[in-house]
Design an enzyme around this catalytic site. Structure first.
Site, PDB file in Angstrom:
ATOM      1  NE  ARG A 206      -2.718  -1.571   3.343  1.00 36.61           N
ATOM      2  CZ  ARG A 206      -3.109  -2.808   3.616  1.00 36.61           C
ATOM      3  NH1 ARG A 206      -3.922  -3.448   2.780  1.00 36.61           N
ATOM      4  NH2 ARG A 206      -2.720  -3.422   4.702  1.00 36.61           N
ATOM      5  CG  PHE A 222     -11.845  -6.549  -6.374  1.00 34.11           C
ATOM      6  CD1 PHE A 222     -12.885  -7.452  -6.483  1.00 34.11           C
ATOM      7  CD2 PHE A 222     -11.176  -6.165  -7.515  1.00 34.11           C
ATOM      8  CE1 PHE A 222     -13.237  -7.969  -7.724  1.00 34.11           C
ATOM      9  CE2 PHE A 222     -11.516  -6.670  -8.758  1.00 34.11           C
ATOM     10  CZ  PHE A 222     -12.551  -7.582  -8.867  1.00 34.11           C
ATOM     11  CG  ASP A 244     -15.838  -4.804  -1.797  1.00 28.66           C
ATOM     12  OD1 ASP A 244     -14.617  -5.051  -1.703  1.00 28.66           O
ATOM     13  OD2 ASP A 244     -16.729  -5.625  -1.510  1.00 28.66           O
ATOM     14  CG  ASN A 272     -19.876  -8.542  -9.865  1.00 28.72           C
ATOM     15  OD1 ASN A 272     -18.751  -8.428 -10.340  1.00 28.72           O
ATOM     16  ND2 ASN A 272     -20.437  -9.722  -9.651  1.00 28.72           N
ATOM     17  CB  ALA A 273     -15.211  -5.165  -8.640  1.00 35.41           C
ATOM     18  CB  CYS A 333      -3.767 -13.433  -2.057  1.00 32.21           C
ATOM     19  SG  CYS A 333      -5.560 -13.506  -2.251  1.00 32.21           S
TER      20      CYS A 333
END
Length: 389
Positions: A206, A222, A244, A272-273, A333
């Site tokens: 970040r 998101f 988001d 809904n991204a 991730c």
């Protein structure tokens, strides 16, 4: 003391530094019940290490040390003390950080996250669960706090025949914590937030993205509780669009933006991204910086092909939304998608969009989320910053 004897040739992974012992590698297990400490030996009886016996049917034990030493309270106290010493060196004075990172810190099954004067403990193995009150006491003494919360609500505990539980381990307190990170102030709830309350593994990432954000129009897709966009905002972003699909997440992002004085330059959409990125691209919406931090598309090897398609599509849409000379900030991730594969996926997306990408930075999880070189499973986060031309 129990003993786990491995078949001939099945000690190679352990000697190379991996910590997991599987059922098919064990010739004989003597007096090794779930939660017990056992000596691990090769087929000739030579000592390999001390392991904690699992409650799983397949992953039968996890190595704690290669040394022939007692695994007692003093052992765990020293191990956690070593973890804290390392964090003091690498966490840059952060007041919110991961203190213990399971296998990455040679304490498989134990995770401890610190949020100001509160710490959250997760025990994902039978043996760590048996010892969680003792472990919480050691951490409390080390950190000089009596605020400890248990977040053992992860599905992975089922494999160890452990129930899903959460609640106070020490003391009772407000689970809403006002945390500080990279100059931003965030309100989180350690009882309901994702993971242990917050994605601490992205702390350094970040900061890296925020350094580029001054004067930019930023999209935080998101966004969860808004941490990426908020840190861009306090570093001078001209505007932030938070997106988001979760209404509670958007409301939390709204609250955190206000907490940092960013409400006048912020827009919030509970959508809904995936769909919204496509719609915005078709309408010609453009941003100077597009941040993509989606949930994992795969948690097993069987779903890799679908995950590749998902990551390519979302990055294609993100690239189309980025102005020439702007920045794409993207992460994965998914542990089964390695860094080179992830780069290839984003490169293919850029080719389909007819754009070039200049790699600004390739990063992983924050340094307090330790990575054990002999265990690729501990190296899961891929984070890329590109300049889109």
């Amino acid at each position: 003391m129990g003993t786990i004897k491995l078949y001939k040739g099945k000690d190679r992974r352990i000697r190379a530094g991996h910590l997991w012992i599987f059922e098919g590698e064990i010739e004989r297990a003597h007096e090794a019940a779930p939660g017990d400490i056992a000596d691990v030996v090769n087929h000739q009886g030579s000592f390999l290490g001390k392991a904690m016996v699992s409650g799983s049917d397949t992953l039968k034990a996890r190595i704690l040390t290669r040394k022939d030493v007692p695994i007692d309270e003093a052992f765990f106290a020293k191990a956690i003390e070593n973890c804290l010493e390392y964090r003091r060196k690498v966490a840059g004075g952060a007041t919110c950080y991961r203190l213990v990172n399971s296998e990455g810190d040679l304490l498989p099954g134990l995770t401890v996250d610190v949020y100001e004067d509160v710490f959250v403990l997760q025990a994902t193995t039978y043996g760590m669960d048996m010892r969680k009150h003792m472990l919480a006491g050691l951490v409390a003494e080390l950190l000089r706090t009596e605020k400890a919360y248990e977040r053992d609500d992860m599905p992975v505990r089922r494999y160890e025949r452990l129930e899903s539980v959460q609640g106070f381990l020490r003391g009772e307190f407000d689970t809403n914590v006002r945390m500080k990170e990279n100059g931003a102030v965030m309100d989180i709830d350690v009882s309901t937030g994702q993971k242990t309350g917050y994605y601490l593994d992205q702390r350094e990432n970040r900061a890296a993205a925020a350094q580029l954000s001054s004067g930019l129009q930023v999209l935080d897709a998101f966004c969860y509780n808004g941490s990426f966009g908020i840190q861009a905002g306090i570093n001078g972003a001209a505007s932030i669009h938070f997106m988001d699909m979760s209404e509670p997440a958007i409301e939390k992002a709204r609250q955190n933006a206000k907490l940092n004085g960013l409400e006048d330059i912020s827009r919030f959409d509970a959508v809904n991204a995936f769909d919204e990125l496509s719609r915005l691209a078709k309408e010609g919406g453009l941003y100077d910086m597009v941040m993509l931090d989606p949930p994992p598309f795969t948690r097993n090897k069987e779903a890799i092909e679908g995950a590749i398609r998902g990551y390519k599509e979302i990055n294609l849409r993100g690239i189309k939304l980025t102005k020439p000379g702007g920045y794409l900030v993207t992460s994965s991730c998914s542990q089964h998608i390695g860094m080179e594969l992830f780069k290839e996926v984003v490169l293919n997306a850029a080719a389909d969009a007819g754009r070039y990408l200049q790699l600004v930075e390739a990063r992983s999880q924050a340094k307090d989320h330790t990575r054990l070189l002999s265990m690729p499973e501990t190296d899961y986060l891929k984070f890329l910053i590109f300049r889109v031309v």
